[in-house]
Design an enzyme around this catalytic site. Structure first.
Site, mmCIF file in Angstrom:
data_model
loop_
_atom_site.group_PDB
_atom_site.id
_atom_site.type_symbol
_atom_site.label_atom_id
_atom_site.label_comp_id
_atom_site.label_asym_id
_atom_site.label_seq_id
_atom_site.Cartn_x
_atom_site.Cartn_y
_atom_site.Cartn_z
ATOM 1 C CG ASN A 214 -34.769 24.905 -18.729
ATOM 2 O OD1 ASN A 214 -35.282 25.077 -17.616
ATOM 3 N ND2 ASN A 214 -35.471 24.986 -19.853
ATOM 4 N NE ARG B 13 -32.015 21.994 -31.810
ATOM 5 C CZ ARG B 13 -31.861 20.940 -32.582
ATOM 6 N NH1 ARG B 13 -32.381 20.920 -33.804
ATOM 7 N NH2 ARG B 13 -31.196 19.879 -32.172
ATOM 8 N N GLY C 151 -28.066 26.252 -17.446
ATOM 9 C CA GLY C 151 -27.198 26.918 -16.476
ATOM 10 C C GLY C 151 -27.464 26.460 -15.054
ATOM 11 C CG ASN D 63 -28.177 32.084 -28.861
ATOM 12 O OD1 ASN D 63 -28.995 32.852 -28.355
ATOM 13 N ND2 ASN D 63 -28.340 30.773 -28.862
ATOM 14 C CB VAL E 224 -23.242 25.383 -22.782
ATOM 15 C CG1 VAL E 224 -24.422 24.442 -22.976
ATOM 16 C CG2 VAL E 224 -22.244 24.770 -21.802
ATOM 17 C CB SER E 225 -24.666 29.692 -26.003
ATOM 18 O OG SER E 225 -24.572 30.110 -24.658
ATOM 19 C CG HIS F 48 -23.409 20.201 -30.562
ATOM 20 N ND1 HIS F 48 -23.687 18.919 -30.166
ATOM 21 C CD2 HIS F 48 -24.381 20.973 -30.001
ATOM 22 C CE1 HIS F 48 -24.768 18.920 -29.413
ATOM 23 N NE2 HIS F 48 -25.220 20.145 -29.305
ATOM 24 C CB ALA G 91 -29.572 31.452 -13.768
HETATM 25 N N1 NAD Z 1 -23.782 22.610 -26.338
HETATM 26 C C1 NAD Z 1 -24.792 21.813 -26.073
HETATM 27 O O1 NAD Z 1 -24.675 20.601 -26.173
HETATM 28 C C2 NAD Z 1 -26.108 22.380 -25.602
HETATM 29 C C3 NAD Z 1 -27.032 21.577 -24.921
HETATM 30 C C4 NAD Z 1 -28.223 22.151 -24.483
HETATM 31 C C5 NAD Z 1 -28.475 23.502 -24.716
HETATM 32 N N2 NAD Z 1 -27.572 24.229 -25.386
HETATM 33 C C6 NAD Z 1 -27.778 25.669 -25.613
HETATM 34 O O2 NAD Z 1 -27.655 26.344 -24.371
HETATM 35 C C7 NAD Z 1 -28.397 27.574 -24.423
HETATM 36 C C8 NAD Z 1 -29.279 27.701 -23.184
HETATM 37 O O3 NAD Z 1 -30.295 26.736 -23.198
HETATM 38 P P1 NAD Z 1 -31.363 26.668 -22.006
HETATM 39 O O4 NAD Z 1 -32.228 25.513 -22.259
HETATM 40 O O5 NAD Z 1 -30.681 26.806 -20.694
HETATM 41 O O6 NAD Z 1 -32.182 28.030 -22.292
HETATM 42 P P2 NAD Z 1 -33.019 28.865 -21.214
HETATM 43 O O7 NAD Z 1 -33.892 29.781 -21.997
HETATM 44 O O8 NAD Z 1 -33.639 27.958 -20.215
HETATM 45 O O9 NAD Z 1 -31.900 29.701 -20.447
HETATM 46 C C9 NAD Z 1 -31.146 30.693 -21.061
HETATM 47 C C10 NAD Z 1 -30.894 31.775 -20.020
HETATM 48 O O10 NAD Z 1 -30.015 32.744 -20.585
HETATM 49 C C11 NAD Z 1 -30.408 34.000 -20.023
HETATM 50 N N3 NAD Z 1 -29.862 35.093 -20.809
HETATM 51 C C12 NAD Z 1 -30.265 35.545 -22.031
HETATM 52 N N4 NAD Z 1 -29.523 36.614 -22.397
HETATM 53 C C13 NAD Z 1 -28.639 36.836 -21.382
HETATM 54 C C14 NAD Z 1 -27.618 37.793 -21.161
HETATM 55 N N5 NAD Z 1 -27.352 38.744 -22.066
HETATM 56 N N6 NAD Z 1 -26.934 37.731 -20.003
HETATM 57 C C15 NAD Z 1 -27.185 36.786 -19.081
HETATM 58 N N7 NAD Z 1 -28.140 35.839 -19.233
HETATM 59 C C16 NAD Z 1 -28.861 35.877 -20.375
HETATM 60 C C17 NAD Z 1 -31.916 33.948 -20.033
HETATM 61 O O11 NAD Z 1 -32.485 34.937 -19.158
HETATM 62 C C18 NAD Z 1 -32.159 32.521 -19.582
HETATM 63 O O12 NAD Z 1 -32.310 32.434 -18.166
HETATM 64 C C19 NAD Z 1 -29.153 27.542 -25.751
HETATM 65 O O13 NAD Z 1 -28.454 28.287 -26.723
HETATM 66 C C20 NAD Z 1 -29.137 26.058 -26.133
HETATM 67 O O14 NAD Z 1 -29.257 25.854 -27.508
HETATM 68 C C21 NAD Z 1 -26.397 23.715 -25.845
HETATM 69 O O1 LMR Z 2 -30.501 20.277 -29.572
HETATM 70 C C1 LMR Z 2 -30.348 21.396 -29.095
HETATM 71 O O2 LMR Z 2 -30.798 22.414 -29.627
HETATM 72 C C2 LMR Z 2 -29.658 21.567 -27.771
HETATM 73 C C3 LMR Z 2 -28.359 20.828 -27.668
HETATM 74 O O3 LMR Z 2 -27.469 21.188 -28.688
HETATM 75 C C4 LMR Z 2 -28.530 19.341 -27.598
HETATM 76 O O4 LMR Z 2 -27.885 18.617 -28.364
HETATM 77 O O5 LMR Z 2 -29.311 18.890 -26.745
#
Ligand code: NAD
Ligand code: LMR
Length: 314
Positions: free
Chosen positions: A10, A81, A12, A94, A117-118, A174, A8
């Site tokens: 940014n 990151r 989520g 992750n 998404v992670s 990606h 939950a």
């Molecule tokens: N695929 C894409 O295009 C894309 C785009 C943006 C971000 N991301 C990835 O999405 C992920 C999340 O990014 P974000 O900005 O939301 O990060 P964030 O730090 O704001 O949120 C991550 C959340 O995961 C929770 N978390 C960690 N371990 C956990 C567990 N074991 N169980 C439940 N919750 C847990 C944390 O408490 C936190 O609230 C990152 O890996 C980021 O690289 C991917």
């Molecule tokens: O760039 C990142 O680390 C997050 C995500 O994969 C994105 O493209 O925004």
């Protein structure tokens, strides 16, 4: 119908809000390890519902029993990151998180569809696939919808036309090796090369490939508005079973002569998950770019195996 969002943070919270605002399911459940955070964000969103006008009810929890019988699960748990890092630097931490949350989720929802998404996206999708025991068509990764959205936004800005009239295809992993395909990009049905010269297209493609990093450098953490909207669009395609044609990380089993991993390809997305992988014709240059990207994904999978062998990933 119920949609679960794991993590939950940014991304989520943004996915949860975007799904709720589409008013297409009864329940959205957010799960996080930080007790209070998913509950507080869910309550805040519920309090916004009379203003936005949606009836979807949101809850937050740390207990996977509350996610039981979900139709769709979006996994966003994990570290984002920071400047100077690549997505691949998140692999070990992750992988452990994604494996653990997937196992806990599937225990209560054996029939759902998972959107990962992670990051690093293509490998985390593989981790979720293995941990879930689901068939490959019910596990996929969100990247192509985000990457094409960036690409379309940059083209619209350059041309001064509406984003709504731009259709685009992008393939591959990606990461910086992703493969935007200008030949398969149209504006109002007219191919992109008829609108812009090669140098300008090259600049837009380059900016798209570095689109995630551009935001990380500005904010110190990665993006969430466009990623959240992108994952919600994929969720909508599954819930409404409307056969959207979108790019996503899907399990390839011989398509494009690639086999045994997840990578970005055009798919038909519906209630059964990945209903079809569409094989478009690629010229030699496009094919070489896709092969380079696939090699990068395969290298990352090899790194994952090494981390498992060394006991760093359980
Ligand atoms: N695929 C894409 O295009 C894309 C785009 C943006 C971000 N991301 C990835 O999405 C992920 C999340 O990014 P974000 O900005 O939301 O990060 P964030 O730090 O704001 O949120 C991550 C959340 O995961 C929770 N978390 C960690 N371990 C956990 C567990 N074991 N169980 C439940 N919750 C847990 C944390 O408490 C936190 O609230 C990152 O890996 C980021 O690289 C991917
Ligand atoms: O760039 C990142 O680390 C997050 C995500 O994969 C994105 O493209 O925004």
């Amino acid at each position: 119908m119920k949609v679960t969002v794991i993590g939950a943070g940014n991304v989520g919270a943004t996915v949860a809000e975007c799904v709720a605002r589409k008013d297409m399911v009864q329940d959205v459940v957010m799960v996080d390890i930080k007790d209070g955070v998913p509950q507080g964000k869910a309550l805040d969103m519920v309090e916004s519902s009379p203003i936005h006008g949606f009836d979807t009810y949101l809850t937050g929890t740390t207990d996977y029993a509350d996610t039981a019988d979900s139709e769709v699960c979006i996994i966003t748990a994990g570290l984002p990151r920071k400047p100077g890092m690549s997505r691949d630097d998140l692999l070990a931490k992750n992988a452990n998180i994604v494996k653990s949350v997937t196992q806990q989720f599937v225990e209560h929802s054996p029939e759902a569809t998972i959107i990962v998404v992670s990051n690093p996206l293509d490998v985390m999708t593989y981790v979720a696939y293995e941990a879930s025991g689901y068939p490959p068509e019910r596990v996929m990764g969100m990247a192509g919808v985000l990457d094409t959205a960036r690409y379309r936004a940059f083209i619209a800005e350059e041309l001064g036309v509406s984003v709504r009239d731009i259709q685009a295809l992008l393939m591959g992993g990606h990461g910086d090796t992703m493969v935007p395909l200008p030949r398969y990009t149209t504006i109002g049905g007219i191919p992109l090369p008829q609108w812009l010269d090669d140098d300008t297209i090259h600049d837009i493609v380059k900016r798209t490939k570095g689109g995630g990093g551009e935001i990380v450098d500005l904010m110190g953490t990665s993006a969430w508005y466009a990623p959240g909207a992108a994952a919600a669009e994929m969720t909508e395609a599954i819930i409404k079973d409307n056969g959207r044609v979108l790019p996503a990380a899907a399990y390839v089993d011989g398509e494009y002569d690639l086999e045994g991993f997840f990578i970005g390809v055009p798919i038909v997305l519906g209630a059964d998950g990945v209903e079809e992988i569409i094989e478009v014709e690629l010229d030699d240059h496009e094919r070489a770019l896709l092969d380079t990207s696939a090699e990068h994904v395969q290298d990352n999978l090899d790194n994952l195996q090494r981390l498992i062998d060394e006991g760093e990933v359980k």
